[in-house]
Each structure stands twice: as C-alpha cells, then as structure tokens.
Design an enzyme around this catalytic site. Structure first.
Site, PDB file in Angstrom:
ATOM      1  N   ASP A  98       0.954  -1.115   0.051  1.00  0.00           N
ATOM      2  CA  ASP A  98       0.336   0.110   0.409  1.00  0.00           C
ATOM      3  C   ASP A  98       0.804   1.539   0.270  1.00  0.00           C
ATOM      4  O   ASP A  98       1.636   1.253   0.531  1.00  0.00           O
ATOM      5  CB  ASP A  98      -0.885   0.032   1.015  1.00  0.00           C
ATOM      6  N   ASP A 100       0.751   5.171  -0.034  1.00  0.00           N
ATOM      7  CA  ASP A 100      -0.417   7.033   0.558  1.00  0.00           C
ATOM      8  C   ASP A 100       0.630   7.299  -0.037  1.00  0.00           C
ATOM      9  O   ASP A 100       1.264   8.075   0.311  1.00  0.00           O
ATOM     10  CB  ASP A 100      -1.046   6.375   1.823  1.00  0.00           C
ATOM     11  N   ASP A 272       3.704   0.731   3.670  1.00  0.00           N
ATOM     12  CA  ASP A 272       2.950   0.355   4.924  1.00  0.00           C
ATOM     13  C   ASP A 272       3.245  -1.003   5.498  1.00  0.00           C
ATOM     14  O   ASP A 272       2.293  -2.587   4.965  1.00  0.00           O
ATOM     15  CB  ASP A 272       1.899  -0.084   5.075  1.00  0.00           C
TER      16      ASP A 272
END
Length: 375
Positions: A98, A100, A272
C-alpha cells in the site's frame, strides 16, 4: 461521516446504477475468497460473505446492501464464510503493498468543517454551534504522482530483484496505489517473510558499509550488478555521477561516497509494513467504487504517463449535479481543482466534483437528474 436524506438517496442511486453495468473484475478463485463490504444503508462493515459466482454478488449489492466499499480477501480459504479466522482454512495469500500519497512531506492538507455552522475552523478551535467538525483531507494530483513514482519503483524491485512476474498496480480510488503480487510462489509466504520483503524494499536496517564498501571515499561497481547495487548504479549513470577508473589495480565504475546516501534513498520505497504482513488482508475489487471519493479502483499499466491525467480520469460518472454547499469556503481543493463555496447558494457542478463533495459531507444534493454512468 456520510450524509442522510436526499443526498443519501442520491448516493444509493449512483452506486446501484454503476454496478448494474457489471463492471467488476472477477478475482481468481472467487469461491475461495472472503467478501466484505461497508453498507450505505446502515454504515455497517459486513464480513465473512462468500459468493461462488459474480452474478450472486451483483444480486446481493443490488437488492440487499449498497456498498460504499467492496472488498475481497487477498487470502484463499477452504471455508471463506467461516466467522472465526481459524476456521476459514487458510490456503495462502497474495502479497500486497500500500502506497499512500498523503505520507509525503507537504502532501497533508486538512480542513475541519463545521457543516451545521457553515464554517471551516483551525486545529484547536471548536465549532460555533458545538457540533463535532468533519475532517476533510484532500491530496493534490502532484502528490498522487509521487506515489505513482514509488509504485513503479516497487514494481521494478519485485520483478527484477525477486523474480515475480505477475505484479500489478492499482489506483486505490482515492489517494494512492495498491501493488499486488499474484505469483503462486508468493501465496505460502509467512508473515515474517513478508515483513522481510517489506524491509528490503524500504531499505530498513541495511548495512550500507557491507553492501557498498568504499576505498578512499569512492565506491566501485562492476558493469553488471544486482539488487540495490544495480538500482543505485543505474540511477548514478543516469545522473552522470559515474566514472571509469582503476582502483587498487582493478578497473571498474566508481562514484563518490558522498553521493551514495541520496542515491540509496531514492531507490527505497516506504510501504505500510502492517498491510504487507497481513495474510488475511482485504483488498478492493478492481473497478469497484471507493466512496471516500466517488472514484473507481483501476489497474494502471506501468507504461501509462499519469502526468497528463487527473482524478476525473478515474471517475465513471458524467453530467452535472445541482448541490447546496453547507459551508463557506473561498477556495477549497476538490479533486484536481479549487472551488469556491457559499453556504446555501445552490450551484451546478460536474458530476465527479459534486459526488466528491457530497461523500465528504460538504454539500447537499438538490438535483441529480443530469448524472450518468460512463464505462
């Protein structure tokens, strides 16, 4: 927090209209996946669902629960609908990362919105009418491009350094990207093995002096390198930081040690770690709606140049919607442009912007007859 009343009816209509086109990409081994969703009707998170066929899933979301968010498990189970994780019968999990956009310096924008009072306040202030403020945290397209750059780096590491071949990148539908490894070799990886992979791509706890030994403040490379050394050398060559020279009787490519830290930093990808280690992680259906934004979860090919695109390229809606702003804001970031809002003054907005403001509780929908679905 999503609004109720007419705006909620609007959201239900556009979501169900969208899914009537059967847009979802069916994951492999659907019958072995846990399905989950957050419903519009009661804001509940419903897990431990299982559907052997996509048509049964479509029937459920069109007649039973309207999904704000729709997920399937990265794991394969022998009994995916079991409510206890131990009873599901874990058979393996895809490897998920992930990235972001709001994690980058300068990419965090935060507004505290008092929808009842109609004002935007600063941290530490209270709403004049005493209500709890809504948190509105948009990111710019420039920050999305930073995340895209790291997603491409990550894909290169997974393909070149680990030898994976089925690596795909997906826009999350909101503020970042998911990178998914679907090779069968990844399925049995343990949590500890996944942690080590996450550490490797992030360059966590690396011994720089062992990987890049230096001699008189220079680092020597062979013409063919592997792993992090390969990536550092390629970046150094692209920046014309490499010279060919004999060192201690050996001829090689050299760079000054002073440039090494920056070259390493730019070849590492912060991910992450919790997401990557989680062998029961839920992931969004490809082509599903992310109703934090009203945008679509879409696979993005590595060859795509996102610099010429924007958030609205990921919206499946066209037309215009009449809305009534709930706050006064002279200029507020909405997807990829700034829009002025005046409380109570009904305005007409293009569908992607109206939907984004509606799901974030900044406007009420007054007339949605002009919105349509594009595929």
């Amino acid at each position: 927090m999503l609004p109720h009343g007419k705006t909620s009816d609007f959201l239900k209509k556009v979501i169900r209209d969208y899914y009537r086109f059967r847009p979802l990409e069916e994951p492999g081994n659907l019958h072995m996946r846990e399905i989950a969703l957050e419903s519009l009707e009661d804001r509940r998170y419903i897990r431990h669902l299982s559907f052997p066929y996509m048509e049964q899933l479509y029937n459920f979301i069109e007649t039973m629960k309207t999904p704000l968010h729709l997920y399937y498990s990265s794991a394969l189970y022998s009994n995916p609908s079991a409510e206890e994780m131990e009873a599901k019968g874990w058979q393996g999990s895809e490897l998920i990362f992930d990235i972001d956009a709001d994690k980058y310096p300068g990419c965090i924008q935060r507004y505290l919105v008092c929808s009842k009072s109609g004002v935007i306040i600063n941290d530490g202030e209270s709403c004049p009418s005493g209500e709890e403020p809504l948190k509105y945290s948009p990111v710019s397209w420039e920050c999305i491009l930073k995340a895209w750059g790291d997603a491409l780096k990550l894909r290169d590491i997974l393909v070149q350094d680990f030898g994976f071949s089925k690596v795909k990148i997906y826009f999350s539908g909101n503020r970042g990207f998911h990178v998914r490894v679907m090779d069968e070799e990844a399925l049995p990886l343990t949590r500890e093995q996944r942690r080590l992979i996450a550490d490797y791509v992030a360059c966590s706890n690396i011994d720089v002096d062992r990987i890049f030994p230096s001699y008189k403040d220079i680092v020597v490379f062979r013409r063919v390198e592997y792993g992090l050394r390969r990536r550092v050398l390629e970046l150094a060559i692209s920046r014309k930081l490499v010279k060919e020279k004999s060192v201690a009787g050996l001829r090689g490519l050299i760079i000054n040690k002073s440039a090494l830290d920056e070259l390493i930093r730019e070849n590492c990808v912060k991910v992450d770690k919790v997401v990557t280690m989680d062998t029961s992680r839920l992931s969004r259906f490809v082509n599903s709606l992310n109703m934090k934004s009203g945008l679509r979860v879409v696979e993005v090919e590595p060859t795509v140049d996102l610099r010429g695109k924007g958030f609205t390229d990921f919206s499946p809606f066209h037309g215009e919607v009449m809305v009534k702003p709930l706050v006064d804001a002279s200029q507020i970031l909405v997807l990829d442009k700034f829009i002025g809002l005046r409380k109570g003054e009904i305005i007409r907005l293009e569908a992607p912007y109206a939907l984004y403001l509606a799901v974030n509780g900044l406007v009420e929908v007054r007339d949605s007859s002009g919105i349509g679905v594009k595929l």
